[in-house]
Motif scaffolding. Sequence first.
Motif, short mmCIF file in Angstrom:
data_model
loop_
_atom_site.label_atom_id
_atom_site.label_comp_id
_atom_site.label_asym_id
_atom_site.label_seq_id
_atom_site.Cartn_x
_atom_site.Cartn_y
_atom_site.Cartn_z
N ASP A 70 0.83 -1.21 0.00
CA ASP A 70 0.00 0.00 0.00
C ASP A 70 0.86 1.26 0.00
O ASP A 70 0.50 2.26 -0.63
CB ASP A 70 -0.93 0.02 1.22
CG ASP A 70 -2.08 -0.98 1.09
OD1 ASP A 70 -2.35 -1.41 -0.04
OD2 ASP A 70 -2.69 -1.30 2.12
N GLN A 71 2.00 1.21 0.69
CA GLN A 71 2.89 2.36 0.70
C GLN A 71 3.42 2.65 -0.70
O GLN A 71 3.50 3.81 -1.12
CB GLN A 71 4.05 2.13 1.67
CG GLN A 71 3.69 2.24 3.14
CD GLN A 71 4.90 1.99 4.01
OE1 GLN A 71 5.60 0.99 3.85
NE2 GLN A 71 5.17 2.89 4.94
N THR A 114 0.84 4.28 -3.06
CA THR A 114 0.56 5.71 -2.89
C THR A 114 1.51 6.58 -3.70
O THR A 114 1.27 7.79 -3.83
CB THR A 114 0.65 6.12 -1.41
OG1 THR A 114 1.98 5.88 -0.92
CG2 THR A 114 -0.35 5.34 -0.56
N SER A 162 -2.19 7.00 -7.82
CA SER A 162 -2.39 7.08 -6.38
C SER A 162 -3.76 7.68 -6.04
O SER A 162 -4.17 8.69 -6.62
CB SER A 162 -1.30 7.95 -5.76
OG SER A 162 -1.53 8.14 -4.38
N GLY A 163 -4.45 7.02 -5.11
CA GLY A 163 -5.75 7.50 -4.69
C GLY A 163 -6.91 6.99 -5.51
O GLY A 163 -8.07 7.25 -5.19
#
Length: 260
Positions: free
Chosen positions: A190-191, A194, A199-200
């Motif tokens: 997940d890191q 981002t 991302s998002g």
Amino acid sequence: MWTTVKSTAYSFYARRLNAQLAGASLPRHVAIVMDGNRRWARQAGFADAKIGHRYGAEHLDEVLQWCAELGIQHVTAFVASVDNLQKRDSDEVDNLLHMIEEVVAERLARPSSIWQIHPAGRLDVLPDSTRHALKLAEEATRHNDTAFHLNIAIGYDGREEILNAIRSLLEEQGRAGHTIDDIAQQLTADQIATHLYTSGQPDPDLVIRTSGERRMSGFLLWQAAYSELHFTDVYWPGFRKIDFLRALRSYAARHRRFGA
């Protein structure tokens, strides 16, 4: 008369496909490899195959309308890879980039557009005019009161995107005072996500590639790990709404396993 019969049959089939999709599970995010512009132009009898890029760029606007009608809020369009920009004939590349500036960036950034535009790729490999046009389009649509997002993958390479995401993450963690050992122990998928271009946004549920090619060509290697894939022999400028609805019907009929 034959044209009328064909038009009526097409309309009937399109309504039938729409009816089959009523209540079906549709993708939130569709990614498209818009392949076959030059082959379409040659097949259509154009003396200059590069004209296919204009038809292809204009067709994206139409496909986005189909997505909006169906409530598909995220689209990623693969326009050109880094290799495309560096290895193809310079006249062809110049023509393609001009189409991006004139048709995609300007048309999709008009005040009536519902799409937020997000360039995705190495903008540093683009000419100043193309980079400027995409940045202006991104800024002009940044505050659109809408949930619709369009990622323009241009100067794109999937492996390089992952590498850049990891590099960006390491730099961020380093500025926060974390050691390499700290980062290694705490690092998560997940890191990394981002720091990707998307991302998002949700990962693509469905990837469509036109022109008959059956490969990903480095497209969204991280994000498409669990995507459903749909390949069609139709060239991109000739990709009809019924072709799109067929892809959605195929997607709705599948049982997604997410790696299982």
